[in-house]
Design a protein around this motif. Structure first.
Motif, PDB file in Angstrom:
ATOM      1  N   THR A 163       0.853  -1.194   0.000  1.00  0.00           N
ATOM      2  CA  THR A 163       0.000   0.000   0.000  1.00  0.00           C
ATOM      3  C   THR A 163       0.885   1.238   0.000  1.00  0.00           C
ATOM      4  O   THR A 163       1.882   1.298   0.745  1.00  0.00           O
ATOM      5  CB  THR A 163      -0.918   0.026   1.237  1.00  0.00           C
ATOM      6  OG1 THR A 163      -1.720  -1.142   1.258  1.00  0.00           O
ATOM      7  CG2 THR A 163      -1.827   1.254   1.217  1.00  0.00           C
ATOM      8  N   ILE A 164       0.521   2.215  -0.829  1.00  0.00           N
ATOM      9  CA  ILE A 164       1.197   3.510  -0.838  1.00  0.00           C
ATOM     10  C   ILE A 164       0.158   4.588  -0.566  1.00  0.00           C
ATOM     11  O   ILE A 164      -0.873   4.652  -1.251  1.00  0.00           O
ATOM     12  CB  ILE A 164       1.898   3.789  -2.188  1.00  0.00           C
ATOM     13  CG1 ILE A 164       3.016   2.787  -2.443  1.00  0.00           C
ATOM     14  CG2 ILE A 164       2.467   5.198  -2.208  1.00  0.00           C
ATOM     15  CD1 ILE A 164       3.745   3.019  -3.748  1.00  0.00           C
ATOM     16  N   ARG A 165       0.432   5.402   0.422  1.00  0.00           N
ATOM     17  CA  ARG A 165      -0.419   6.565   0.715  1.00  0.00           C
ATOM     18  C   ARG A 165       0.449   7.807   0.650  1.00  0.00           C
ATOM     19  O   ARG A 165       1.504   7.876   1.294  1.00  0.00           O
ATOM     20  CB  ARG A 165      -1.069   6.446   2.092  1.00  0.00           C
ATOM     21  CG  ARG A 165      -2.046   5.282   2.223  1.00  0.00           C
ATOM     22  CD  ARG A 165      -2.634   5.208   3.624  1.00  0.00           C
ATOM     23  NE  ARG A 165      -3.421   6.377   3.934  1.00  0.00           N
ATOM     24  CZ  ARG A 165      -3.177   7.219   4.951  1.00  0.00           C
ATOM     25  NH1 ARG A 165      -2.123   7.006   5.739  1.00  0.00           N
ATOM     26  NH2 ARG A 165      -3.946   8.247   5.178  1.00  0.00           N
ATOM     27  N   VAL A 166       0.018   8.785  -0.123  1.00  0.00           N
ATOM     28  CA  VAL A 166       0.738  10.041  -0.215  1.00  0.00           C
ATOM     29  C   VAL A 166      -0.288  11.162  -0.112  1.00  0.00           C
ATOM     30  O   VAL A 166      -1.303  11.171  -0.812  1.00  0.00           O
ATOM     31  CB  VAL A 166       1.562  10.131  -1.527  1.00  0.00           C
ATOM     32  CG1 VAL A 166       0.698   9.949  -2.753  1.00  0.00           C
ATOM     33  CG2 VAL A 166       2.304  11.455  -1.606  1.00  0.00           C
ATOM     34  N   ASN A 178       2.052  21.450   6.561  1.00  0.00           N
ATOM     35  CA  ASN A 178       3.096  21.902   5.633  1.00  0.00           C
ATOM     36  C   ASN A 178       4.063  20.781   5.262  1.00  0.00           C
ATOM     37  O   ASN A 178       5.222  21.036   4.953  1.00  0.00           O
ATOM     38  CB  ASN A 178       3.875  23.074   6.248  1.00  0.00           C
ATOM     39  CG  ASN A 178       3.034  24.326   6.351  1.00  0.00           C
ATOM     40  OD1 ASN A 178       2.212  24.595   5.479  1.00  0.00           O
ATOM     41  ND2 ASN A 178       3.221  25.088   7.416  1.00  0.00           N
ATOM     42  N   LEU A 179       3.563  19.539   5.305  1.00  0.00           N
ATOM     43  CA  LEU A 179       4.411  18.393   5.031  1.00  0.00           C
ATOM     44  C   LEU A 179       3.814  17.549   3.912  1.00  0.00           C
ATOM     45  O   LEU A 179       2.587  17.456   3.767  1.00  0.00           O
ATOM     46  CB  LEU A 179       4.571  17.523   6.283  1.00  0.00           C
ATOM     47  CG  LEU A 179       5.238  18.159   7.505  1.00  0.00           C
ATOM     48  CD1 LEU A 179       5.160  17.203   8.680  1.00  0.00           C
ATOM     49  CD2 LEU A 179       6.684  18.523   7.203  1.00  0.00           C
ATOM     50  N   LEU A 180       4.687  16.943   3.130  1.00  0.00           N
ATOM     51  CA  LEU A 180       4.306  15.889   2.200  1.00  0.00           C
ATOM     52  C   LEU A 180       4.590  14.560   2.892  1.00  0.00           C
ATOM     53  O   LEU A 180       5.734  14.283   3.266  1.00  0.00           O
ATOM     54  CB  LEU A 180       5.111  15.999   0.902  1.00  0.00           C
ATOM     55  CG  LEU A 180       4.962  14.831  -0.087  1.00  0.00           C
ATOM     56  CD1 LEU A 180       3.520  14.719  -0.563  1.00  0.00           C
ATOM     57  CD2 LEU A 180       5.909  15.001  -1.258  1.00  0.00           C
ATOM     58  N   ARG A 181       3.563  13.762   3.068  1.00  0.00           N
ATOM     59  CA  ARG A 181       3.715  12.520   3.821  1.00  0.00           C
ATOM     60  C   ARG A 181       3.515  11.326   2.899  1.00  0.00           C
ATOM     61  O   ARG A 181       2.529  11.247   2.155  1.00  0.00           O
ATOM     62  CB  ARG A 181       2.710  12.459   4.969  1.00  0.00           C
ATOM     63  CG  ARG A 181       2.933  11.279   5.898  1.00  0.00           C
ATOM     64  CD  ARG A 181       2.318  11.505   7.236  1.00  0.00           C
ATOM     65  NE  ARG A 181       2.667  10.458   8.169  1.00  0.00           N
ATOM     66  CZ  ARG A 181       2.336  10.468   9.443  1.00  0.00           C
ATOM     67  NH1 ARG A 181       1.643  11.494   9.942  1.00  0.00           N
ATOM     68  NH2 ARG A 181       2.690   9.485  10.236  1.00  0.00           N
ATOM     69  N   LEU A 182       4.456  10.409   2.964  1.00  0.00           N
ATOM     70  CA  LEU A 182       4.437   9.193   2.154  1.00  0.00           C
ATOM     71  C   LEU A 182       4.551   7.997   3.092  1.00  0.00           C
ATOM     72  O   LEU A 182       5.485   7.913   3.898  1.00  0.00           O
ATOM     73  CB  LEU A 182       5.602   9.201   1.160  1.00  0.00           C
ATOM     74  CG  LEU A 182       5.869   7.911   0.384  1.00  0.00           C
ATOM     75  CD1 LEU A 182       4.771   7.670  -0.650  1.00  0.00           C
ATOM     76  CD2 LEU A 182       7.241   7.945  -0.272  1.00  0.00           C
ATOM     77  N   THR A 183       3.600   7.076   2.974  1.00  0.00           N
ATOM     78  CA  THR A 183       3.621   5.860   3.796  1.00  0.00           C
ATOM     79  C   THR A 183       3.540   4.646   2.877  1.00  0.00           C
ATOM     80  O   THR A 183       2.618   4.539   2.062  1.00  0.00           O
ATOM     81  CB  THR A 183       2.442   5.842   4.783  1.00  0.00           C
ATOM     82  OG1 THR A 183       2.480   7.019   5.597  1.00  0.00           O
ATOM     83  CG2 THR A 183       2.531   4.622   5.687  1.00  0.00           C
TER      84      THR A 183
END
Length: 424
Positions: A360-363, A368-373
């Protein structure tokens, strides 16, 4: 006559619940341990004062000065650990001079950090006696007075406290009301005083702006060095893969086409076989070229953004991947490039090593952040100490002031969480 004041019992019950609340217990425990440690805070102050007073007298007190400074350092380290254990408060330590020369030793004993720790023991001595004594007095007196309505019937007639006849029902109730007020004051003051103490300890023992800047510069130097090494390794990998893989296949394609051309008129069937072989070799060469250029900056990332770029690598991944992207606007190109590279490398590692059935990819944007899991249900057990892959990703993320956290217990799942500044 036995008193059964329901309102008093209800008030006592509420106070007891407040006393048993976790935050209240933690606040009171912190302040009470501060009071218990006050004799330790006093000791380096007394030793330093005694040493300073005796030093003019034939230098008798000179050995006490470094002893007092070392003791203050030990107490400061113990206090940092105490706050971490009680409140989970981590205090960044100032930078310590690590040299072995006599100047470095003197700097460690009598430098800026050492004087801050000695000043800390002085302040905590006053704080411990004052604040700890106040809280203990309020709680002890409040508890004693709050119990008087219950103990009143058992007291002898004519008993008095501070001029109040507590042997009567009215006197005992009045004393109980005062006791509840003192308990409430002690409980109410515990929170602000504990937070003030934590802030005070962090300000006196924590790293200052200069320490943070020096640490930041050191981290950037280390990250830059590792990034240069990683870039050199990546260049060598691309050269090796191009030379040993795609280049050899393209050479084979050219030779097959040349042989097919020479046989086209006299042996069409053999020429057709050579053309089919060349076609298969060309497809294999294209696949190898895609593998060689994995993680590089694709044109779709520049033209359309991170979501379509991730869609392309998800479509090529042999492991089924669920992609969820939610961003109202595009982040900075640097943030997009780092996020794309990290996602590409993680999917490659999942396909090669994780033995996962699904990923799974969540973006998305978080303030004020770009979050990628990135998550997979594979075998887990990823250890950055055993390979350079995760360390390289972490260096790339840190280079733009981002953070990468890894959770990968044996048996899975593996979760990699990356936060990048939106305008990196």
């Amino acid at each position: 006559m036995r008193l059964r004041p329901p309102r008093t019992r209800a008030a006592l019950y509420r106070v007891a619940r407040a006393l048993l609340a976790r935050d209240t217990r933690d606040d009171l425990l912190q302040l009470l341990t501060t009071l218990a440690m006050t004799p330790l805070y006093v000791l380096p102050v007394v030793l330093f004062t005694l040493g300073a007073g005796l030093t003019p007298l034939l230098l008798l007190g000179l050995p006490l000065l470094p002893l007092a400074m070392k003791l203050a350092n030990w107490i400061a380290r113990m206090d940092r650990q105490r706050l971490y254990l009680l409140r989970n408060v981590e205090i960044d330590t100032p930078i310590v001079v690590s040299g072995k020369g006599w100047k470095d030793r003197l700097e460690r004993l009598f430098g800026r950090r050492a004087w801050r720790e000695m000043g800390f023991t002085v302040v905590m001595t006053l704080w411990g006696f004052g604040v700890g004594g106040l809280i203990v007095s309020l709680l002890a007196a409040g508890l004693l007075l709050a119990l008087l309505p219950v103990l009143g019937p058992f007291l002898p007639d004519g008993s008095s406290l501070l001029g109040v006849d507590i042997g009567t029902a009215a006197g005992a109730m009045s004393a109980g009301a005062v006791g509840l007020g003192l308990l409430a004051a002690g409980l109410w003051l515990g929170g602000p005083l504990a937070r003030t103490e934590s802030s005070l300890v962090a300000a006196m023992l924590g790293a200052n702006k200069v320490d943070h800047l020096v640490r930041r510069m050191t981290d950037l130097e280390d990250s830059r060095s590792r990034m240069v090494d990683a870039a050199e390794l990546e260049r060598q990998r691309i050269e090796r893969d191009l030379h040993d893989g795609a280049q050899q296949r393209l050479l084979s394609v050219a030779m097959s086409l040349g042989r097919a051309k020479s046989r086209f008129d006299r042996d069409p069937d053999k020429a057709r076989e050579l053309l089919l072989a060349a076609h298969e070799e060309a497809k294999a060469a294209m696949q190898e070229l895609r593998d060689v250029t994995r993680g590089l900056h694709p044109s779709i990332l520049t033209e359309q953004g991170i979501e379509p770029a991730l869609t392309t690598i998800v479509a090529r991944c042999p492991v089924p991947v669920d992609l969820a992207a939610r961003m109202p606007e595009r982040p900075s190109p640097r943030a997009e490039a780092v996020a794309y590279y990290v996602a590409s490398e993680l999917l490659t590692n999942i396909a090669k090593h994780a033995a996962a059935d699904r990923a799974t990819i969540r973006v998305f944007r978080e303030e004020n952040l770009l979050r990628l899991t990135v998550t997979d249900d594979g075998i887990g057990g990823v250890d950055p100490a055993r390979g350079s892959g995760i360390r390289g990703l972490r260096d790339r993320v840190h280079a733009v002031d981002g953070h990468l956290t890894l959770s990968s217990p044996v048996g899975g799942p593996t979760i990699v969480d990356v936060t990048l500044p939106w305008r990196a």
